[in-house]
Design a protein around this motif. Sequence first.
Motif, PDB file in Angstrom:
ATOM      1  N   ALA A  11     -38.153  -1.961  -6.586  1.00  0.00           N
ATOM      2  CA  ALA A  11     -36.741  -1.741  -6.260  1.00  0.00           C
ATOM      3  C   ALA A  11     -36.224  -0.437  -6.867  1.00  0.00           C
ATOM      4  N   LYS A  12     -35.173   0.079  -6.264  1.00  0.00           N
ATOM      5  CA  LYS A  12     -34.583   1.304  -6.785  1.00  0.00           C
ATOM      6  C   LYS A  12     -33.896   1.040  -8.122  1.00  0.00           C
ATOM      7  N   GLU A  13     -33.850   2.055  -8.951  1.00  0.00           N
ATOM      8  CA  GLU A  13     -33.337   1.961 -10.307  1.00  0.00           C
ATOM      9  C   GLU A  13     -31.910   1.433 -10.356  1.00  0.00           C
ATOM     10  N   GLU A  14     -31.124   1.730  -9.312  1.00  0.00           N
ATOM     11  CA  GLU A  14     -29.709   1.326  -9.318  1.00  0.00           C
ATOM     12  C   GLU A  14     -29.543  -0.191  -9.399  1.00  0.00           C
ATOM     13  N   PHE A  33     -38.829  -1.289 -11.277  1.00  0.00           N
ATOM     14  CA  PHE A  33     -37.767  -0.393 -10.835  1.00  0.00           C
ATOM     15  C   PHE A  33     -38.257   1.055 -10.809  1.00  0.00           C
ATOM     16  N   MET A  34     -37.785   1.772  -9.789  1.00  0.00           N
ATOM     17  CA  MET A  34     -38.234   3.147  -9.570  1.00  0.00           C
ATOM     18  C   MET A  34     -37.053   4.094  -9.442  1.00  0.00           C
ATOM     19  N   ASP A  35     -37.105   5.197 -10.188  1.00  0.00           N
ATOM     20  CA  ASP A  35     -36.115   6.260 -10.052  1.00  0.00           C
ATOM     21  C   ASP A  35     -36.645   7.238  -9.011  1.00  0.00           C
ATOM     22  N   ARG A  36     -36.159   7.113  -7.785  1.00  0.00           N
ATOM     23  CA  ARG A  36     -36.709   7.905  -6.678  1.00  0.00           C
ATOM     24  C   ARG A  36     -36.404   9.393  -6.806  1.00  0.00           C
ATOM     25  N   SER A  37     -35.447   9.751  -7.679  1.00  0.00           N
ATOM     26  CA  SER A  37     -35.107  11.162  -7.870  1.00  0.00           C
ATOM     27  C   SER A  37     -36.044  11.839  -8.862  1.00  0.00           C
ATOM     28  N   SER A  66     -41.545   7.933 -10.575  1.00  0.00           N
ATOM     29  CA  SER A  66     -41.976   7.195  -9.389  1.00  0.00           C
ATOM     30  C   SER A  66     -43.471   6.875  -9.455  1.00  0.00           C
ATOM     31  N   GLY A  78     -38.031   2.945   1.996  1.00  0.00           N
ATOM     32  CA  GLY A  78     -37.310   3.476   0.847  1.00  0.00           C
ATOM     33  C   GLY A  78     -35.816   3.283   0.894  1.00  0.00           C
ATOM     34  N   THR A  79     -35.282   3.029   2.072  1.00  0.00           N
ATOM     35  CA  THR A  79     -33.850   2.797   2.222  1.00  0.00           C
ATOM     36  C   THR A  79     -33.611   1.940   3.458  1.00  0.00           C
TER      37      THR A  79
END
Length: 240
Positions: A100-103, A121-125, A130, A153-154
């Motif tokens: 899941a995304k970090e948010e 959790f992954m910080d895609r930026s 990542s 990814g979204t």
Amino acid sequence: MFRTVCFYTLLWISLLLTIPAMIVVEIVSLISKPKAEAFAHIVSRIWGKSVIGISGSKVEIVGLENIPKEGPVLFISNHQSNFDIPVLLGYLDSSVGFLAKEEIRKIPILGRWMRYLNSVFMDRSNPRDSLKAIGRAAKTVADGHPMCVFPEGTRSGSENIGEFKAGAFKIYTKSKAAVLPVAIDGTWRMQGRDTLRVKPASVKVSVLKPVDFGEISLRDTSAISEKVKSEIQNELNRKK
């Protein structure tokens, strides 16, 4: 609008009601982590179904018999809306975490429950973070904790499938897990990509058989990605 206001009110009430169960998970984890994880998955299943019930939607799921009883399992799903996670938590007959995304980690209560479910959790930026997240996810899967990944990814916000990011399939190449495509159809009708409005809808989830990659090299994550995407797209096309 009234339905949407009621939905979000009841959603947060449902999350608050899980706090006593969260305390139980914390206590049980001091004695037995596997038992704590099993209890967390029971709570998440109940919560997922309650979220769908609150929205007024109905879910049909087929193909549960395709889930292996043993060995590492990686679910690969298309991603239509925010409701995909509650749907899979509630109706996928398997304990499952998410890449899941970090948010999401920062969302009160929900973020903590996601950690209990062995989510990563992954910080895609951050490309370096990542890569580390992919490694953690692969180890989690290899250790016997099923995981679901949304390679788009979204959220697509529609019935169309976006581009699959090949990097997500390194979880498969590192863990050697059985890869099960999951075709979700209808959650985009519950909520579009750029709106908070919630509407009832009929959702169908199809769990497909583990993919046979044949002669595709483990290094060719692009070909692996396209193979899985085509399986999901074919299933969605078949429903039309």
